[in-house]
Design an enzyme around this catalytic site. Structure first.
Site, mmCIF file in Angstrom:
data_model
loop_
_atom_site.group_PDB
_atom_site.id
_atom_site.type_symbol
_atom_site.label_atom_id
_atom_site.label_comp_id
_atom_site.label_asym_id
_atom_site.label_seq_id
_atom_site.Cartn_x
_atom_site.Cartn_y
_atom_site.Cartn_z
ATOM 1 C CG HIS A 192 -4.000 2.511 -5.195
ATOM 2 N ND1 HIS A 192 -5.198 2.433 -4.546
ATOM 3 C CD2 HIS A 192 -3.147 1.724 -4.524
ATOM 4 C CE1 HIS A 192 -5.069 1.600 -3.528
ATOM 5 N NE2 HIS A 192 -3.838 1.152 -3.496
ATOM 6 C CB CYS A 505 5.501 -1.732 2.298
ATOM 7 S SG CYS A 505 3.888 -2.453 2.528
HETATM 8 C C1 PEP Z 1 -0.662 0.601 1.761
HETATM 9 O O1 PEP Z 1 -1.883 0.513 1.877
HETATM 10 O O2 PEP Z 1 0.039 1.347 2.485
HETATM 11 C C2 PEP Z 1 0.058 -0.188 0.759
HETATM 12 C C3 PEP Z 1 1.368 -0.279 0.778
HETATM 13 O O3 PEP Z 1 -0.647 -0.777 -0.225
HETATM 14 P P1 PEP Z 1 -1.435 -0.003 -1.385
HETATM 15 O O4 PEP Z 1 -0.948 1.422 -1.398
HETATM 16 O O5 PEP Z 1 -1.135 -0.707 -2.632
HETATM 17 O O6 PEP Z 1 -2.854 -0.125 -0.950
#
Ligand code: PEP
Ligand code: MG
Length: 584
Positions: A192, A505
């Site tokens: 993250h 996303c």
């Molecule tokens: C993902 O897991 O691809 C996502 C968009 O959410 P995050 O990166 O916040 O887990």
């Protein structure tokens, strides 16, 4: 060149500036050199932290005395005496002065020594004493780590943040206007922290063992997120070359941004909605919002992570409302709280988990702590009249979870209307598809949601059994693994067959050729860090829909990652997807 260090790039771009080693939000206590002129300031910082730790012990003493009695509270007086021991303080101060190291690492050495001198004694009582004498010094360490943030904010200078580990708290450490780049000793490409650096559009490189021991607070460095390297103490020539490259880079960005306003269509008129992933209201000030077709993912957990306590319903309502108002008619997809694994809240302690990625996170926490979910849903519903809101649920694993949320949602809507609040008639609710069980049961899931959005960062982690936060396996984290492409193709097909709006996303959508491939699979929108939008829109406008379909079909049939990557690179070059030819 001895001052050039190879690194792994996790976010592209160039930056030059003074380095600031951060200590907040890392598990490993950082060690760095303090310049001679700053030694007294470092010792003052230590003394201030000791004072804060004493205040904290006083506060705890009072609290425990009032709740459990003065005998129980006596331990805090003992701890204060430990902190008042001039010998220990002298030891820490000498370490800072003699070895020119930062206060945190000097305190950590003392804590380790206190532990070592009493460990192995074997007596439970003696070990208990070791814990006690180091405990107050741990408070000093906490105070040092927390004060760091405030001291940088007060200087208001732009810095390159350096840290031991690329955690989200490190990247979110400063307001983004103050961060030029981030460098870290360790961190996964899809952790993250890396996602956040990309979202903020700041260069970021990782994978530099012992980096902090080579840095001095305030030293000038160059971060090259394009080539994946770092230069310490650049010479004048290096600085001139850097400035030239930066100028070219900025010119190209300006040209593409100017062309990116409005929805982009392929040469034969098929649209792809290019939306942005954001982490907060202030992100909307960091790019031209005319270049995005909505917010495809608002990671609301970052609102929670920046605070010292849970944000209230009113606080959330105000922020959600402002984001919706800023975006006007364009859709804004707000994801409910997705904490857990590396996204932690300092004020919400959960027991350590052996497998946090498979543990207490995302929707599981919201359903386990219903009041958290209810506060957030109430705030969202109250804000819903301000714009075009969609609510997205993270880490959906089963249909039952979605049904539980619907029940809450309906009950809260009735409650709010009963209390005289206005609520939009239709607030679409969608599911993140990021756990394998959710795409394997997609036919059922789409019956109960209004849209889906694929989180490839987690989907890849769970499909390939590769922890996205673990640098030891980061080489195995392959977004272009054939299994991932088969899954994406399948998800888009089910969505099309059931008329369910579908987007991606996860971070892979930020690559222009990949965005074209996703459009070829049948996704109708993608959402990525906002600064990728101009390039993606340029890519969409460069191709025919049939080219995108052929690309997608071809890639879904490839057997290895290398073949997929080669085919994507060739496609990008053939159609000038990066817009390089626009330069001339
Ligand atoms: C993902 O897991 O691809 C996502 C968009 O959410 P995050 O990166 O916040 O887990
Ligand atoms: Mg995710």
């Amino acid at each position: 060149m001895p001052n050039m260090i190879r690194a792994t790039s996790v976010s592209t771009g160039l930056a030059m500036g003074a380095v600031h080693v951060v200590t907040t939000g890392v598990d490993t206590v950082p060690l760095f050199t303090v310049s001679k002129g700053m030694l007294q300031a470092e010792i003052d910082r230590l003394q201030e932290a000791v004072g804060l730790a004493m205040d904290e012990l006083d506060r705890r003493h009072k609290l425990v005395a009032s709740q459990a009695g003065s005998q129980e509270a006596e331990i805090f007086n003992v701890q204060k005496l430990v902190l008042q021991d001039p010998g220990a303080l002298r030891e820490v101060e000498s370490k800072i002065r003699d070895e020119r190291v930062n206060a945190e690492s000097a305190v950590k050495t003392l804590i380790d020594r206190l532990h070592a001198s009493l460990s192995g004694v074997g007596e439970a009582g003696a070990r208990g004493f070791a814990a006690d004498v180091s405990e107050p010094w741990k408070r000093v360490l906490d105070a040092l780590l927390n004060r760091d943030r405030e001291s940088v904010h007060s200087t208001q200078e732009k810095v390159i943040v350096a840290a031991a580990e690329l955690t989200p708290r490190v990247v979110a450490f400063l307001s983004r206007e103050l961060v030029l780049a981030v460098v870290a000793e360790v961190g996964g490409r899809f952790s993250h922290g890396a996602v956040l650096a990309r979202a903020m559009g700041i260069p970021c490189v990782v994978g530099i063992p012992n980096l902090l021991s080579r840095l001095e607070q305030g030293m000038t460095i160059i971060v090259d997120g394009d080539a994946g390297r770092l230069m310490l103490r650049p010479e004048d020539d290096d600085k001139t070359e850097f400035n030239k490259r930066l100028e070219l880079h900025d010119e190209r960005t300006a040209r593409l941004t100017g062309l990116a306003i409005g929805v982009s269509e392929t040469r034969d008129g098929e649209p792809l909605h290019v939306q942005a992933n954001i982490e907060g209201l202030r992100d909307l000030d960091t790019f031209d919002i005319r270049t995005i077709d909505g917010v495809g993912l608002f990671r609301t957990e970052f609102l929670y992570m920046e605070r010292d306590q849970f944000p209230s319903e009113d606080e959330q309502y105000r922020i959600y409302r402002q984001v919706l108002e800023r975006m006007g008619d364009k859709p804004v997809t707000m994801r409910t709280l997705d904490i857990g694994a590396d996204k932690t809240l300092p004020y919400f302690k959960t027991p350590p988990e052996p497998n946090p990625a498979l543990g207490w996170r995302g929707l599981r926490i919201s359903l386990g702590w219903r009041d958290l979910l209810r506060v957030q849903l109430r705030a969202l519903l109250r804000a819903s009249t301000a714009g075009n809101l969609r609510v997205l649920l993270p880490m959906v694993t089963s249909l039952e979870e979605i049904r539980e949320v619907h029940k809450e949602f309906d009950a809260l809507r009735r409650e709010l209307v009963g209390q005289g609040h206005e609520v939009a008639v239709d607030v679409p609710v969608g599911a993140m598809i990021e756990v394998p069980s959710s795409f394997l049961t997609l036919r059922h899931i789409v019956q109960e949601v209004d849209f889906i959005s694929v989180g490839t960062n987690d989907l890849v982690q769970y499909l390939l059994a590769v922890d996205r936060d673990n640098p030891w396996v980061s080489k195995l984290f392959e977004s272009y693994h054939p299994a991932v492409l088969v899954a994406l193709k399948y998800i888009a097909r089910i969505a099309k067959e059931t008329n369910t709006p579908c987007s991606v996303c996860g971070d892979m959508a930020g690559d222009p050729a990949t965005a074209v491939m996703l459009m070829g699979f049948g996704f109708d929108s993608i959402s990525a860090a906002a600064h990728f939008a101009p390039e993606i829109k340029h890519a969409v406008r460069s191709v025919m829909m049939k080219d995108a379909r052929i690309l997608a079909k071809d890639l879904a049939d490839q057997a290895t990652v290398a073949h997929v990557q080669k085919a994507l690179e060739e496609f990008a070059a053939q159609y000038d997807l990066t817009g390089d030819a626009l330069r001339v």
